[in-house]
Motif scaffolding. Structure first.
Motif, PDB file in Angstrom:
ATOM      1  N   UNK A  84      21.155  47.853  38.251  1.00  0.00           N
ATOM      2  CA  UNK A  84      21.013  46.799  37.416  1.00  0.00           C
ATOM      3  C   UNK A  84      21.876  45.474  37.859  1.00  0.00           C
ATOM      4  N   UNK A  85      21.265  44.310  37.734  1.00  0.00           N
ATOM      5  CA  UNK A  85      21.931  43.103  38.471  1.00  0.00           C
ATOM      6  C   UNK A  85      22.938  42.657  37.280  1.00  0.00           C
ATOM      7  N   UNK A  86      24.304  42.345  37.960  1.00  0.00           N
ATOM      8  CA  UNK A  86      25.469  41.809  37.322  1.00  0.00           C
ATOM      9  C   UNK A  86      25.891  40.628  37.933  1.00  0.00           C
ATOM     10  N   UNK A  87      26.677  39.934  37.243  1.00  0.00           N
ATOM     11  CA  UNK A  87      27.342  38.633  37.897  1.00  0.00           C
ATOM     12  C   UNK A  87      28.951  39.169  37.662  1.00  0.00           C
ATOM     13  N   UNK A  88      29.661  39.422  38.515  1.00  0.00           N
ATOM     14  CA  UNK A  88      30.923  39.880  38.625  1.00  0.00           C
ATOM     15  C   UNK A  88      32.217  38.784  39.171  1.00  0.00           C
ATOM     16  N   UNK A  89      33.369  39.048  38.931  1.00  0.00           N
ATOM     17  CA  UNK A  89      34.225  38.427  39.441  1.00  0.00           C
ATOM     18  C   UNK A  89      34.838  39.302  40.568  1.00  0.00           C
ATOM     19  N   UNK A  90      36.248  39.378  40.561  1.00  0.00           N
ATOM     20  CA  UNK A  90      36.436  40.116  41.884  1.00  0.00           C
ATOM     21  C   UNK A  90      36.912  41.376  41.288  1.00  0.00           C
ATOM     22  N   UNK A  91      36.891  41.590  40.084  1.00  0.00           N
ATOM     23  CA  UNK A  91      37.168  42.964  39.433  1.00  0.00           C
ATOM     24  C   UNK A  91      36.290  43.527  38.524  1.00  0.00           C
ATOM     25  N   UNK A  92      35.760  42.658  37.767  1.00  0.00           N
ATOM     26  CA  UNK A  92      34.959  43.096  36.510  1.00  0.00           C
ATOM     27  C   UNK A  92      33.503  42.161  36.407  1.00  0.00           C
ATOM     28  N   UNK A  93      32.637  42.939  35.591  1.00  0.00           N
ATOM     29  CA  UNK A  93      31.323  42.162  35.213  1.00  0.00           C
ATOM     30  C   UNK A  93      31.694  41.116  34.109  1.00  0.00           C
ATOM     31  N   UNK A  94      31.043  40.023  34.490  1.00  0.00           N
ATOM     32  CA  UNK A  94      31.291  38.643  33.557  1.00  0.00           C
ATOM     33  C   UNK A  94      29.934  38.649  32.837  1.00  0.00           C
ATOM     34  N   UNK A  95      28.562  39.088  33.377  1.00  0.00           N
ATOM     35  CA  UNK A  95      27.454  38.839  32.609  1.00  0.00           C
ATOM     36  C   UNK A  95      26.350  39.832  33.080  1.00  0.00           C
ATOM     37  N   UNK A 130      23.114  39.844  34.228  1.00  0.00           N
ATOM     38  CA  UNK A 130      21.952  39.195  35.004  1.00  0.00           C
ATOM     39  C   UNK A 130      21.924  37.703  34.479  1.00  0.00           C
ATOM     40  N   UNK A 131      23.009  36.989  33.975  1.00  0.00           N
ATOM     41  CA  UNK A 131      22.982  35.830  33.273  1.00  0.00           C
ATOM     42  C   UNK A 131      22.324  35.671  32.104  1.00  0.00           C
ATOM     43  N   UNK A 132      21.919  37.006  31.525  1.00  0.00           N
ATOM     44  CA  UNK A 132      21.174  36.842  29.835  1.00  0.00           C
ATOM     45  C   UNK A 132      22.015  37.151  28.865  1.00  0.00           C
ATOM     46  N   UNK A 133      23.095  37.627  29.273  1.00  0.00           N
ATOM     47  CA  UNK A 133      24.197  37.875  28.173  1.00  0.00           C
ATOM     48  C   UNK A 133      25.615  38.106  28.777  1.00  0.00           C
ATOM     49  N   UNK A 134      26.621  37.566  28.262  1.00  0.00           N
ATOM     50  CA  UNK A 134      27.776  37.648  28.815  1.00  0.00           C
ATOM     51  C   UNK A 134      28.426  38.803  28.312  1.00  0.00           C
ATOM     52  N   UNK A 135      29.402  39.391  29.034  1.00  0.00           N
ATOM     53  CA  UNK A 135      30.557  40.215  28.569  1.00  0.00           C
ATOM     54  C   UNK A 135      31.389  39.630  27.708  1.00  0.00           C
ATOM     55  N   UNK A 136      31.698  40.190  26.485  1.00  0.00           N
ATOM     56  CA  UNK A 136      32.441  39.542  25.767  1.00  0.00           C
ATOM     57  C   UNK A 136      33.892  39.106  26.282  1.00  0.00           C
ATOM     58  N   UNK A 180      28.249  52.097  39.088  1.00  0.00           N
ATOM     59  CA  UNK A 180      27.480  53.326  38.449  1.00  0.00           C
ATOM     60  C   UNK A 180      28.289  53.774  37.049  1.00  0.00           C
ATOM     61  N   UNK A 181      27.488  53.836  36.052  1.00  0.00           N
ATOM     62  CA  UNK A 181      27.766  54.268  34.809  1.00  0.00           C
ATOM     63  C   UNK A 181      28.905  53.180  34.197  1.00  0.00           C
ATOM     64  N   UNK A 182      28.848  51.955  34.507  1.00  0.00           N
ATOM     65  CA  UNK A 182      29.914  51.007  33.962  1.00  0.00           C
ATOM     66  C   UNK A 182      29.374  50.952  32.521  1.00  0.00           C
ATOM     67  N   UNK A 183      30.338  50.583  31.560  1.00  0.00           N
ATOM     68  CA  UNK A 183      30.087  50.280  30.440  1.00  0.00           C
ATOM     69  C   UNK A 183      30.485  49.028  29.749  1.00  0.00           C
ATOM     70  N   UNK A 184      29.881  48.105  29.240  1.00  0.00           N
ATOM     71  CA  UNK A 184      30.013  46.722  28.924  1.00  0.00           C
ATOM     72  C   UNK A 184      29.980  46.504  27.355  1.00  0.00           C
ATOM     73  N   UNK A 185      30.793  45.744  26.787  1.00  0.00           N
ATOM     74  CA  UNK A 185      30.541  45.160  25.376  1.00  0.00           C
ATOM     75  C   UNK A 185      30.202  43.890  25.658  1.00  0.00           C
ATOM     76  N   UNK A 186      28.863  43.672  25.306  1.00  0.00           N
ATOM     77  CA  UNK A 186      28.400  42.302  25.534  1.00  0.00           C
ATOM     78  C   UNK A 186      28.744  41.086  24.140  1.00  0.00           C
ATOM     79  N   UNK A 187      28.203  39.997  24.399  1.00  0.00           N
ATOM     80  CA  UNK A 187      28.853  39.233  23.337  1.00  0.00           C
ATOM     81  C   UNK A 187      27.917  39.127  22.059  1.00  0.00           C
ATOM     82  N   UNK A 188      27.210  40.123  22.056  1.00  0.00           N
ATOM     83  CA  UNK A 188      26.348  40.535  20.826  1.00  0.00           C
ATOM     84  C   UNK A 188      27.053  41.613  20.046  1.00  0.00           C
ATOM     85  N   UNK A 189      28.170  42.243  20.841  1.00  0.00           N
ATOM     86  CA  UNK A 189      29.176  43.044  20.218  1.00  0.00           C
ATOM     87  C   UNK A 189      28.528  44.528  20.396  1.00  0.00           C
TER      88      UNK A 189
END
Length: 687
Positions: free
Chosen positions: A187-198, A200-206, A169-178
């Motif tokens: 909202x669907x995300x791809x995470x590792x054990x701690x943080x979001x990586x992408x 929904x596969x359409x743009x990555x976390x920077x 909830x209310x997580x903020x991400x700076x994506x690769x488009x800055x």
């Protein structure tokens, strides 16, 4: 075999993939080549790749007897010496309805550097600027196979875990488009054990994106629910190639192959200078999707296409399209459609595919033996189907159907109504309940009871309709008639900001939409001043016979409540629809011109009188449509006058109308209205 670019263009056009433009280019090797800009419909996701178009070309060329073969792009083999085993990598799908399949592979000891010339040239030819060898390979495979791949810096993935789940909830991400975006928990995300990586596969976390010092990468290839991808992309204004492809639907069988292809190219390009290592592909597919089985009837093919095609050719086309036969008999086939053909879901879709490959140009004319499908909607001409269509229309406008009692007590309503219509109520000789001993003479009684019931339970905005019979006695004869009653009820305290009249016109608009759906146009209306229950009421007539009565219920019947009611003579409406003749008039290929005319007339002249005069005058001019869209009375207008603004739409089936012709017609119309209505023309505008 070799075919030239003109032949390819013609073939693509034949199979529904027209070429918009052709550009001739030369590579650095001086080799001549062509870039074809192919146009396709959004449902043809299978053709949104170079391999997909090649697959379609192969099918039609093979069917036409050409000696061709389809070569799938080479991939890395599972027994490659460059594989290493990494059993610690885990993929968990927590949202298996949103993520259908997820496959991943890790590749180690790579070096981020410039791409070889051939790859740079290939990407440049389709308008993509080279970034580096890894990103360029990912883009190349995405356009080659139509399957997006996302790449992460593996050293940034905590505990070697990939988790597909909803955002925190209310997580903020700076994506690769800055751009920094704040996400919701659905909202669907791809995470590792701690943080979001992408996202929904359409743009990555920077943070997880690769950079010049990246040594180890993880490639992910997924099949997501396209509806979810479209929602997320539009919600956060993300426009990427991955989003464009995934929102149109993905082939779940393609995820592993795309990774194998990307791994092959990385190995081919990077392994020349250093040894790289790849893991086994990790594949998670919790609820496998099975290809649909569709029944295809030979007789239906003939009826639709209009020409008999041999069963052998039909099977040959299906085989080339990779549509396999599950079972068959002499009347039909049951076929299995590959999952990459997301646009083929019904029997008619299969028939379209057969015609597409067979070549529509081979169909000279429709056979006389072909049965033409019946026209939709009211052309069935049965009361049951007309009723169903009209009721669906009312329900779509937010109305609810009710069924009320046909027996009621005599009250003030019935006395006023029956005296106005000169009806005599029918009394039941031996009623079960003394409070209910008269047959209803209007649907309005039951509708009012229902509205009062809803008001007493705080439901203050009510939209109802009912179809039923009314009963009365006239000239010593017992009569029953069927009506359709439509009502809108609201309280004065909770009135919407709009004026009361807007509800009257809203209900009138509903009636006119029913008429339009029924093909009823040449109706007239007249004001009814003496109706005992309705004020500001009108009667709508067809062929000088009342079809609808419409108005607002008088305030002295239901205090603090405003009710608008319309009653349609159902049997008369059905008879009009059944007697309507179907006439097809093709659209004109010439443009429509509009002229506006403002008239100042005596305030006693009604809208309807002007409308009827214009309908008669329309026959003498090239007028497609007439619309009265505005009237004004007040400041700068004499008290005894009113201003109407009328729009005229001119159109010819033979030519583009010149200003001279249109202006000549307008002068005639002005002269006609001036003479008939003693009107003064205020201005004439061109639009």
């Amino acid at each position: 075999m070799e075919i030239n670019v003109e032949e390819v263009t013609d073939i693509l056009s034949d199979i529904g993939l027209p070429v918009k433009s052709i550009k001739k280019i030369f590579h650095k090797t001086k080799k001549e080549d062509y870039v074809l800009d192919v146009e396709m419909t959004p449902n043809r996701k299978d053709a949104m790749s170079h391999y997909g178009i090649a697959r379609d070309l192969y099918v039609v060329l093979k069917f036409r007897g050409k000696k061709v073969y389809l070569q799938k792009p080479p991939i890395i083999e599972n027994n490659s010496k460059n594989y290493y085993h990494n059993n610690e990598y885990q993929i968990n799908i927590l949202e298996n309805k949103k993520c259908i399949r997820y496959s991943g592979i890790s590749i180690c000891k790579i070096k981020i550097e410039a791409s070889p010339n051939w790859l740079v040239d290939r990407l440049k030819s389709i308008g993509i600027k080279s970034t580096n060898n890894i990103i360029d390979i990912i883009k190349f495979v995405t356009h080659e196979l139509g399957q997006p791949i996302h790449v992460f810096d593996m050293d940034q993935i905590e505990e070697n875990k990939i988790i597909i789940k909803n955002a925190e909830k209310n997580i903020e991400i700076q994506s690769s488009d800055h751009i920094i975006r704040k996400f919701d928990k659905e909202d669907l995300m791809i995470y590792d054990l701690e943080k979001p990586l992408s996202i929904a596969g359409i743009i990555n976390n920077i943070i997880s994106s690769i950079h010049i010092n990246t040594k180890n990468i993880f490639l992910g290839s997924a099949c997501f629910d396209p509806f979810i991808i479209r929602i997320i992309g539009n919600k956060y204004l993300i426009q990427t190639e991955e989003k464009y492809l995934m929102e149109r639907g993905m082939d779940p069988t393609q995820t592993v192959y795309a990774l194998q292809r990307a791994a092959f190219l990385i190995n081919k390009i990077t392994n020349k200078r250093r040894k790289i290592y790849s893991s086994n592909i990790i594949d998670v597919y919790p609820n496998p999707i099975y290809p649909p089985i569709i029944k295809l009837r030979y007789k239906k093919i003939i009826n639709i296409i209009g020409k008999k095609i041999s069963q052998k050719k039909i099977k040959n086309i299906l085989s080339l399209l990779e549509i396999s036969i599950h079972s068959e008999n002499r009347k039909y086939l049951c076929v299995i459609v590959p999952l990459y053909r997301i646009d083929v879901k019904r029997e008619i879709d299969l028939i379209e595919e057969i015609l597409r490959i067979y070549n529509i140009n081979k169909i000279d004319k429709i056979s006389e033996q072909v049965k033409i499908s019946p026209l939709p909607y009211f052309f069935y001409k049965t009361e049951h189907k007309i009723k169903k269509i009209l009721f669906e229309q009312l329900i779509n406008y937010g109305f609810q159907e009710i069924i009320s009692y046909t027996i009621r007590n005599k009250d003030q309503f019935s006395f006023l109504l029956n005296s106005f219509y000169q009806r005599e109520e029918i009394k039941i000789l031996n009623p079960i309940n003394q409070n209910y001993k008269f047959m209803r003479s209007s649907l309005l009684f039951g509708i009012l009871d229902c509205i009062k019931y809803n008001y007493n339970r705080k439901n203050t905005n009510v939209k109802l309709f009912e179809i039923g019979k009314i009963y009365y006695k006239e000239n010593n004869k017992f009569l029953e008639k069927t009506y359709l009653g439509i009502a809108i009820g609201m309280t004065k305290e909770k009135k919407i900001v709009e004026s009361t009249n807007s509800y009257f016109f809203y209900l009138k608009g509903i009636i006119e939409q029913i008429f339009q759906k029924s093909g009823i146009y040449n109706y007239t209306q007249q004001v009814c001043y003496l109706h005992p229950l309705l004020e500001n009421s009108i009667s709508i007539l067809y062929n000088n016979k009342i079809l609808v009565e419409l108005g607002k219920l008088k305030n002295n019947f239901l205090k603090k409540k405003e009710i608008f009611y319309a009653e349609i003579d159902w049997k008369y409406l059905i008879s009009i629809i059944k007697n309507k003749k179907i006439i097809y008039v093709p659209f004109s290929k010439y443009p429509t011109s509009r002229r506006d005319l403002s008239l100042l007339v005596d305030k006693s002249i009604s809208f309807e009188r002007i409308n009827q005069l214009l309908i008669k005058e329309k026959k003498n001019h090239m007028i497609k449509k007439i619309k009265i869209y505005d009237y004004y009375k007040g400041k700068n207008i004499p008290i005894s006058k009113i201003s109407y603004t009328v729009s005229f739409f001119f159109e010819s089936k033979k030519e583009t109308l010149s200003d001279k012709i249109i202006n000549h017609s307008m002068k005639k119309i002005e002269s006609f209205l001036t003479k008939k209505l003693k009107a003064k023309v205020r201005d004439s505008l061109i639009q």
